[in-house]
Design a protein around this motif. Structure first.
Motif, mmCIF file in Angstrom:
data_model
loop_
_atom_site.group_PDB
_atom_site.id
_atom_site.type_symbol
_atom_site.label_atom_id
_atom_site.label_comp_id
_atom_site.label_asym_id
_atom_site.label_seq_id
_atom_site.Cartn_x
_atom_site.Cartn_y
_atom_site.Cartn_z
ATOM 1 N N ALA A 126 23.262 11.153 27.481
ATOM 2 C CA ALA A 126 24.657 11.287 27.895
ATOM 3 C C ALA A 126 25.587 10.654 26.872
ATOM 4 N N ASN A 127 25.184 9.509 26.342
ATOM 5 C CA ASN A 127 25.991 8.834 25.335
ATOM 6 C C ASN A 127 26.119 9.689 24.074
ATOM 7 N N VAL A 128 25.017 10.275 23.641
ATOM 8 C CA VAL A 128 25.031 11.105 22.431
ATOM 9 C C VAL A 128 25.928 12.330 22.623
ATOM 10 N N ILE A 129 25.804 12.984 23.776
ATOM 11 C CA ILE A 129 26.608 14.194 24.011
ATOM 12 C C ILE A 129 28.085 13.855 24.120
ATOM 13 N N SER A 130 28.419 12.812 24.891
ATOM 14 C CA SER A 130 29.840 12.456 25.033
ATOM 15 C C SER A 130 30.420 11.997 23.699
#
Length: 621
Positions: A215-219
């Motif tokens: 989630a961190n990478v995508i956001s």
């Protein structure tokens, strides 16, 4: 301020999404369960196979991929061997192999392809690292392994899955969280697009195992990519880094958007970024009837099929964007399988009606931005049509040359005015050339192919162009009697002359006119008008040059009141690090202009001795 507005606009369109205000796992709320989830869901292979069955062209691509995968079965996996500072060629080869082998398995269910892809992935998973000091290497390797992991998931043993997932995390994602390596997050060029895409593929592939990290990478990527998309495509879609880097940066940008759209049911509004959907017109118009691109900056002349163009055609609802792609699809060669994202062509082309592709209506395309261009032609269907590309912009742009005001010219099926394009980077880096410094006094501008003396533009007093100078396309017209574009180059020659303007036009679909108007300041100026050509050059008289190649001829006639001296110059390299330039030469003229004077120069490319009348640029409409 403009960049901040763009970023906020994109973020606010994410249905209230904000990496600060919304919990990270919320980004994955619509994540497709199970595998595959990247680009092509389970069962969607049938859409590809329907196209393969319907169109011989699709079948030919499909069969070439299968044949290539059969050749790969006995080829050893890539090894961790760097070229200079890069592992990039190995990462790209791994991506090519794994993508095609995974495609072959999904469309045939033949386990030999799965096992060969597995062997490749395990080999690179065992590398000590994926070379994070040159992060493009990590990005492409991560994408390669992510596609194989995701597409082949059900056929991989648990131990194999764990090994590959661990490699994606430790050798791909975690280095991207390290500030020593993630400068790409702030970049406004292809590094941003490629690196965010590659790492995001890895994150989506292992998202169920590492939801917080994924989630961190995508956001993070969704917030970062607009930094490149904003300046790269506004306002009209002209990609600042040119033809080849469009194929790189834009293709990976599309891969990112396509992946999140498929896996998460949203593209976070990124495809609506200003100018992005228009950029397909840029690429299409950049290629002349000779089949050669207007290869300004660090570009090559030919790239082959572009899978991303099929995505753009679908998104824009404009099949005419595939006019030249259709021809490439029909004239395909064995070299097609060298395209490392070739399976994406079949993924994005599942709805393409090849029989419905018609020639574009417009014959001129103009785009502003960091590297403005004007591209014009007399026909899309005549292989002997006239094509002219005029380059404006600035040498300060990433991968730019001192080529502002330069042009290329196709006619009679030949390229008469050409551009060298790029020199392979490692050949310069290994000689210690300060290649990536774009300051005025950088060694970069001593490289033979990169400065203004090697381009179809003007030079004054043997001086380099002003690196921080900039020119836009000031006016243009698509009139059949005089298709034209005009640019003010004065800022590029600050301190050398008072003013310099250039106009390029196609007159009556017969002649090409390049008109320059120059004003000197309070000192004389020696001016060089330069043309790079692969044609044989014969100086006929004090104003006429005959160009000839492949049994065809073109006259280049200079009209001016000034006392010019027509000259030729060799394209022999000046340093041991310069690439050779066989079968080319420079032709043009030199003239000394008095102080505080104004002069005009017409250069007319004509198939015969008959010439048009040329008006001052102020009257070009």
């Amino acid at each position: 301020m403009r960049k901040i507005f763009i970023l906020l606009t994109v973020l606010l369109s994410f249905q209230g999404f904000s990496s600060q205000s919304q919990s990270k796992p919320e980004v994955l709320k619509s994540l497709k369960e199970g595998h595959p989830r990247l680009l092509l869901l389970k069962g969607e292979e049938q859409q590809i196979l329907s196209q393969v069955k319907k169109y011989p062209e699709w079948n030919a691509v499909h069969q070439q991929i299968l044949a290539e995968c059969d050749k790969l079965l006995d080829v050893p996996p890539v090894e961790r061997i760097k070229i200079g500072k890069r592992l990039l060629d190995k990462s790209r080869e791994c991506l090519r192999r794994v993508f095609q082998l995974s495609y072959a398995y999904r469309t045939t269910k033949n386990e030999k392809y799965l096992r060969r892809a597995e062997k490749e992935m395990l080999a690179v998973a065992a590398f000590e690292d994926w070379n994070p000091t040159h992060f493009l290497d990590v990005a492409e390797m991560t994408m390669a392994v992510a596609i194989g992991y995701d597409w082949l998931y059900d056929g991989l043993a648990t131990e194999t899955r764990n090994t590959i997932a661990e490699a994606i995390l430790k050798k791909g994602i975690e280095p991207s969280l390290d500030k020593r390596y993630n400068a790409f997050l702030k970049a406004e060029h292809n590094w941003n697009q490629v690196c965010n895409a590659g790492i995001s593929f890895g994150a989506l592939a292992i998202a169920e195992n590492q939801p917080e990290i994924a989630a961190n990478v995508i956001s993070r990527a969704v917030a970062s990519i607009p930094k490149a998309m904003g300046p790269s495509y506004q306002p009209d879609g002209a990609y600042p880094e040119g033809f080849s880097y469009w194929g790189y940066g834009t293709s990976f940008n599309v891969l990112f958007i396509s992946a999140v759209e498929k896996a998460l049911d949203t593209d976070f509004g990124l495809s609506k970024s200003p100018g992005f959907l228009k950029t397909a017109g840029f690429l299409q118009n950049l290629v002349g009837p000779s089949g050669l691109a207007h290869n300004w900056g660090d570009s090559g002349l030919k790239e082959g099929l572009s899978p991303a163009m099929f995505w753009f055609a679908e998104k824009n609802g404009d099949p005419s964007l595939l006019w030249t792609q259709r021809k490439l699809l029909s004239d395909q060669t064995d070299g097609m399988v060298r395209n490392r994202i070739l399976p994406a062509l079949l993924v994005w082309g599942t709805k393409t009606n090849l029989e419905g592709i018609k020639a574009p209506v417009k014959r001129q395309w103009v785009g502003q931005g960091p590297s403005p261009v004007a591209l014009m032609r007399t026909s899309w269907v005549d292989p002997n049509a006239i094509f002219v590309g005029l380059k404006a912009g600035s040498a300060s742009v990433n991968h730019a040359h001192m080529d502002i005001g330069s042009f290329v010219l196709d006619a009679q099926g030949e390229r008469w005015a050409m551009d060298f394009g790029m020199q392979e980077y490692n050949s310069l880096e290994t000689k210690g050339v300060d290649l990536w410094n774009r300051q005025q006094n950088s060694q970069r501008w001593e490289v033979f192919r990169l400065n203004n003396f090697a381009h179809n533009t003007l030079s004054f007093n043997d001086q380099l162009m002003n690196v921080k100078g900039y020119a836009k396309i000031d006016s243009w017209s698509d009139s059949r009697s005089q298709m034209l574009a005009v640019t003010d180059l004065s800022d590029l020659y600050k301190g050398q002359v008072a003013a310099a303007k250039r106009g390029v036009s196609i007159r009556d679909e017969k002649w090409v006119v390049v008109r320059d108007e120059v004003k000197t300041a309070d000192k004389p100026a020696k001016m060089r008008w330069n043309l790079l050509t692969g044609a044989a050059v014969k100086v006929l008289d004090g104003k006429t040059v005959e160009l000839s190649q492949n049994g065809k001829k073109m006259l280049l006639v200079f009209e001016t009141k000034a006392d010019i001296e027509i000259k030729t110059w060799p394209t022999t390299p000046t340093h041991d690090y310069d690439a050779p330039n066989p079968d080319t030469q420079f032709v043009g003229f030199e003239v000394t202009l008095p102080a505080n004077s104004s002069e005009s120069f017409n250069a007319i490319f004509s198939p015969s001795a008959k010439l048009p009348q040329v008006k001052p640029l102020a009257d070009w409409k």
